[in-house]
Design a protein around this motif. Structure first.
Motif, PDB file in Angstrom:
ATOM      1  N   GLY A  68      -3.029  -6.114  -0.841  1.00 18.98           N
ATOM      2  CA  GLY A  68      -3.829  -6.553  -1.817  1.00 18.98           C
ATOM      3  C   GLY A  68      -3.656  -5.931  -3.286  1.00 18.98           C
ATOM      4  N   MET A  69      -4.880  -5.798  -4.108  1.00 17.67           N
ATOM      5  CA  MET A  69      -4.859  -5.109  -5.283  1.00 17.67           C
ATOM      6  C   MET A  69      -6.147  -4.049  -4.996  1.00 17.67           C
ATOM      7  SD  MET A  69      -2.487  -6.649  -6.817  1.00 17.67           S
ATOM      8  CE  MET A  69      -2.534  -6.165  -8.644  1.00 17.67           C
ATOM      9  N   CYS A  80      -9.431   7.243 -11.933  1.00 14.62           N
ATOM     10  CA  CYS A  80      -9.697   5.836 -11.907  1.00 14.62           C
ATOM     11  C   CYS A  80      -8.085   5.122 -11.950  1.00 14.62           C
ATOM     12  CB  CYS A  80     -10.714   5.516 -12.723  1.00 14.62           C
ATOM     13  SG  CYS A  80     -11.080   3.632 -12.525  1.00 14.62           S
ATOM     14  N   GLN A  81      -8.132   4.241 -10.842  1.00 14.43           N
ATOM     15  CA  GLN A  81      -6.949   3.536 -10.629  1.00 14.43           C
ATOM     16  C   GLN A  81      -6.816   2.227 -10.298  1.00 14.43           C
ATOM     17  OE1 GLN A  81      -5.563   6.065  -7.413  1.00 14.43           O
ATOM     18  NE2 GLN A  81      -4.117   7.220  -8.907  1.00 14.43           N
ATOM     19  N   PHE A  82      -5.916   1.257 -10.976  1.00 11.40           N
ATOM     20  CA  PHE A  82      -5.902  -0.076 -10.556  1.00 11.40           C
ATOM     21  C   PHE A  82      -4.304  -0.183  -9.974  1.00 11.40           C
ATOM     22  CE2 PHE A  82      -4.595  -4.595 -11.483  1.00 11.40           C
ATOM     23  CZ  PHE A  82      -5.458  -4.925 -10.558  1.00 11.40           C
ATOM     24  N   SER A  83      -4.245  -0.635  -8.853  1.00 15.54           N
ATOM     25  CA  SER A  83      -2.748  -0.477  -8.163  1.00 15.54           C
ATOM     26  C   SER A  83      -2.680  -1.673  -7.244  1.00 15.54           C
ATOM     27  CB  SER A  83      -2.925   0.715  -7.226  1.00 15.54           C
ATOM     28  OG  SER A  83      -3.255   1.786  -7.828  1.00 15.54           O
ATOM     29  N   ARG A  84      -1.341  -1.981  -6.847  1.00 18.46           N
ATOM     30  CA  ARG A  84      -0.949  -2.879  -6.022  1.00 18.46           C
ATOM     31  C   ARG A  84      -1.166  -2.123  -4.517  1.00 18.46           C
ATOM     32  NH1 ARG A  84       3.057  -3.149  -9.508  1.00 18.46           N
ATOM     33  NH2 ARG A  84       2.866  -4.768 -11.114  1.00 18.46           N
ATOM     34  N   TRP A  85      -1.525  -2.838  -3.624  1.00 18.42           N
ATOM     35  CA  TRP A  85      -1.591  -2.011  -2.462  1.00 18.42           C
ATOM     36  C   TRP A  85      -0.969  -2.671  -1.374  1.00 18.42           C
ATOM     37  CZ3 TRP A  85      -3.282   2.577  -0.982  1.00 18.42           C
ATOM     38  CH2 TRP A  85      -3.815   2.700   0.344  1.00 18.42           C
ATOM     39  N   ARG A  86       0.500  -2.169  -1.289  1.00 19.50           N
ATOM     40  CA  ARG A  86       1.469  -2.807  -0.461  1.00 19.50           C
ATOM     41  C   ARG A  86       1.669  -1.920   0.999  1.00 19.50           C
ATOM     42  NH1 ARG A  86       6.019  -5.564  -4.063  1.00 19.50           N
ATOM     43  NH2 ARG A  86       4.677  -5.443  -5.887  1.00 19.50           N
ATOM     44  N   PHE A 136       2.265 -10.143  -7.190  1.00 19.11           N
ATOM     45  CA  PHE A 136       2.215  -9.821  -5.987  1.00 19.11           C
ATOM     46  C   PHE A 136       1.233 -10.417  -5.020  1.00 19.11           C
ATOM     47  CE2 PHE A 136       0.223  -6.551  -2.996  1.00 19.11           C
ATOM     48  CZ  PHE A 136       0.848  -6.381  -1.945  1.00 19.11           C
ATOM     49  N   ARG A 137       0.054 -10.909  -5.352  1.00 17.75           N
ATOM     50  CA  ARG A 137      -0.894 -11.718  -4.683  1.00 17.75           C
ATOM     51  C   ARG A 137      -1.705 -12.626  -5.596  1.00 17.75           C
ATOM     52  NH1 ARG A 137      -1.302 -10.975   0.843  1.00 17.75           N
ATOM     53  NH2 ARG A 137      -3.507 -11.702   0.575  1.00 17.75           N
TER      54      ARG A 137
END
Length: 188
Positions: A68-69, A80-86, A136-137
């Protein structure tokens, strides 16, 4: 309706809390078919557990939140981070974002997901507005995630065209329990 995937989740001081301080504790809610929506929640890192102390949200995630994201705050150098979570590993889209989280303070995290565009806010300040070029999603559940942190989540709001209304029929102790949860979680 929450699916506690890992960690120890319970109501603590009128908030939904992760208390194990374990790695990547997750709890999930909703439907994998949800597409465009806005999620908002208050996040408080309540105890200094390690040098990381990270907590935030998963959006457009699969059943157990493995993909997810992810948008979260941290007390270490990444902030602080914004990431793709694979497959439970990160692929950062942007890090660090300009915020300096502190233990004991409450932050309002908000993510707006429309198509492949994401907007990430903390306390109504826009920190990121951009597209996921990897596409990604495009749908999924929401969730809370914590890493090496004791954290409280409160005042959840999920809003979007695909988001249904939820109703609970009173049944013994369920009435009291729902009263607690209803003050903590609001789904529109």
């Amino acid at each position: 309706g929450w699916n506690e995937v890992s960690g120890e989740w319970k109501i603590e001081k009128d908030a939904y809390a992760e208390t194990s301080a374990g790695p990547y504790a997750k709890t999930m809610f909703g439907d994998e078919d949800w597409t465009d929506y806005t999620l908002e929640v208050d996040v408080t890192l309540v105890k200094n557990v390690s040098d990381v102390n990270a907590a935030g949200v998963l959006i457009r995630a699969d059943t157990d939140g493995d993909n997810g994201m992810r948008f979260w705050i941290r007390t270490d150098q990444h902030k602080c981070q914004f990431s793709r979570w694979r497959e439970n590993k990160w692929d950062h889209i942007v890090t660090p974002l300009p915020i300096d989280p502190e233990v004991g303070e409450t932050y309002r995290l908000k993510v707006v997901a429309e198509g492949q565009n994401y907007q990430c806010f903390i306390d109504d300040e826009l920190l990121f507005d951009g597209d996921d070029d990897a596409k990604f999603r495009d749908s999924g559940r929401v969730g809370f995630i914590a890493h090496s942190a004791n954290v409280h989540f409160d005042n959840l709001v999920i809003d979007g065209a695909d988001i249904p209304s939820f109703a609970v029929e009173p049944n013994g102790k369920l009435t009291t329990r729902w009263g607690q949860l209803k003050t903590d979680v609001r789904v529109r």
